[in-house]
Scaffold this motif. Structure first.
Motif, PDB file in Angstrom:
ATOM      1  N   ARG A   1       5.380  10.896  -0.268  1.00 22.27           N
ATOM      2  CA  ARG A   1       5.023  10.994  -2.035  1.00 22.27           C
ATOM      3  C   ARG A   1       3.808  12.684  -0.949  1.00 22.27           C
ATOM      4  O   ARG A   1       4.725  13.790  -1.220  1.00 22.27           O
ATOM      5  N   SER A   2       3.280  11.723  -0.098  1.00 20.18           N
ATOM      6  CA  SER A   2       2.384  13.469   0.089  1.00 20.18           C
ATOM      7  C   SER A   2       2.898  15.080   1.336  1.00 20.18           C
ATOM      8  O   SER A   2       2.525  15.360   1.410  1.00 20.18           O
ATOM      9  N   ILE A   3       3.845  13.525   1.931  1.00 18.28           N
ATOM     10  CA  ILE A   3       4.782  14.508   2.580  1.00 18.28           C
ATOM     11  C   ILE A   3       5.070  15.250   1.716  1.00 18.28           C
ATOM     12  O   ILE A   3       5.515  16.729   2.333  1.00 18.28           O
ATOM     13  N   ARG A   4       6.123  15.273   1.176  1.00 22.64           N
ATOM     14  CA  ARG A   4       6.934  15.851  -0.002  1.00 22.64           C
ATOM     15  C   ARG A   4       6.084  17.235  -0.885  1.00 22.64           C
ATOM     16  O   ARG A   4       6.558  18.143  -1.585  1.00 22.64           O
TER      17      ARG A   4
ATOM     18  N   LEU B   1       3.407  -6.900   3.472  1.00 20.79           N
ATOM     19  CA  LEU B   1       4.375  -5.981   3.041  1.00 20.79           C
ATOM     20  C   LEU B   1       4.593  -5.164   1.613  1.00 20.79           C
ATOM     21  O   LEU B   1       4.766  -3.903   2.290  1.00 20.79           O
ATOM     22  N   GLY B   2       4.405  -5.679   1.318  1.00 25.18           N
ATOM     23  CA  GLY B   2       3.806  -5.462  -0.197  1.00 25.18           C
ATOM     24  C   GLY B   2       2.666  -4.492   0.239  1.00 25.18           C
ATOM     25  O   GLY B   2       2.824  -2.454  -0.383  1.00 25.18           O
ATOM     26  N   ALA B   3       1.663  -4.101   1.200  1.00 20.27           N
ATOM     27  CA  ALA B   3       0.970  -3.074   1.463  1.00 20.27           C
ATOM     28  C   ALA B   3       1.509  -1.977   1.916  1.00 20.27           C
ATOM     29  O   ALA B   3       1.364  -0.622   1.726  1.00 20.27           O
ATOM     30  N   CYS B   4       2.245  -2.804   3.330  1.00 22.55           N
ATOM     31  CA  CYS B   4       2.427  -1.257   4.473  1.00 22.55           C
ATOM     32  C   CYS B   4       3.619  -0.420   3.734  1.00 22.55           C
ATOM     33  O   CYS B   4       3.349   0.158   3.443  1.00 22.55           O
ATOM     34  N   TRP B   5       4.946  -1.569   2.039  1.00 16.58           N
ATOM     35  CA  TRP B   5       5.665  -0.301   1.106  1.00 16.58           C
ATOM     36  C   TRP B   5       4.042   0.021   0.493  1.00 16.58           C
ATOM     37  O   TRP B   5       4.758   1.964   0.055  1.00 16.58           O
ATOM     38  N   LEU B   6       3.206  -0.023   0.045  1.00 13.94           N
ATOM     39  CA  LEU B   6       2.108   1.414  -0.629  1.00 13.94           C
ATOM     40  C   LEU B   6       1.639   1.789  -0.079  1.00 13.94           C
ATOM     41  O   LEU B   6       1.962   3.588  -0.645  1.00 13.94           O
ATOM     42  N   LEU B   7       1.999   2.215   1.007  1.00 13.92           N
ATOM     43  CA  LEU B   7       1.011   2.917   2.219  1.00 13.92           C
ATOM     44  C   LEU B   7       2.636   3.923   2.585  1.00 13.92           C
ATOM     45  O   LEU B   7       1.992   5.271   2.587  1.00 13.92           O
ATOM     46  N   TRP B   8       3.215   3.134   2.458  1.00 16.62           N
ATOM     47  CA  TRP B   8       4.833   3.822   3.354  1.00 16.62           C
ATOM     48  C   TRP B   8       4.699   5.648   1.855  1.00 16.62           C
ATOM     49  O   TRP B   8       5.142   6.585   2.306  1.00 16.62           O
TER      50      TRP B   8
END
Length: 97
Positions: free
Chosen positions: A56-59, A44-51
């Motif tokens: 941030r990249s999209i913004r 869950l933590g790894a998925c949240w970090l990737l998200w």
């Protein structure tokens, strides 16, 4: 090379003797009652970090697209000014200076 290998071997032996090779994370075991939950929390933590990184990249790309044309116009003006500075001065201008 042999001395480096010997140093690592000595370090490994001392580490095994002292049983302090890995930092003590025993306090984390009290947070999760059993192993599957720890693994699920890690995933869950790894998925949240990737998200979060993806958002941030999209913004950033949206901000670049929004401000892109204005920056391109500024860059064009700067290029024109630089070109004007690089042009050699005429003979009359040199004498006047």
């Amino acid at each position: 090379m042999e001395s480096i290998r010997q140093w690592f071997q000595d370090w490994s032996d001392a580490c095994e003797y002292a049983k302090e090779c890995v930092p003590d994370f025993s306090f984390l075991s009290s947070l999760a009652p059993s192993e599957p939950y720890t693994a699920l929390l890690s995933i869950l933590g790894a998925c949240w970090l990737l998200w979060a990184l993806n958002e941030r990249s999209i913004r950033r790309s949206a901000a670049l697209q929004r401000h892109g044309p204005r920056d391109a116009a500024s860059a064009g003006a700067l290029d024109a000014a630089l070109q004007q500075m690089r042009e050699p001065a005429g003979k009359e201008e040199k004498l006047a200076a």
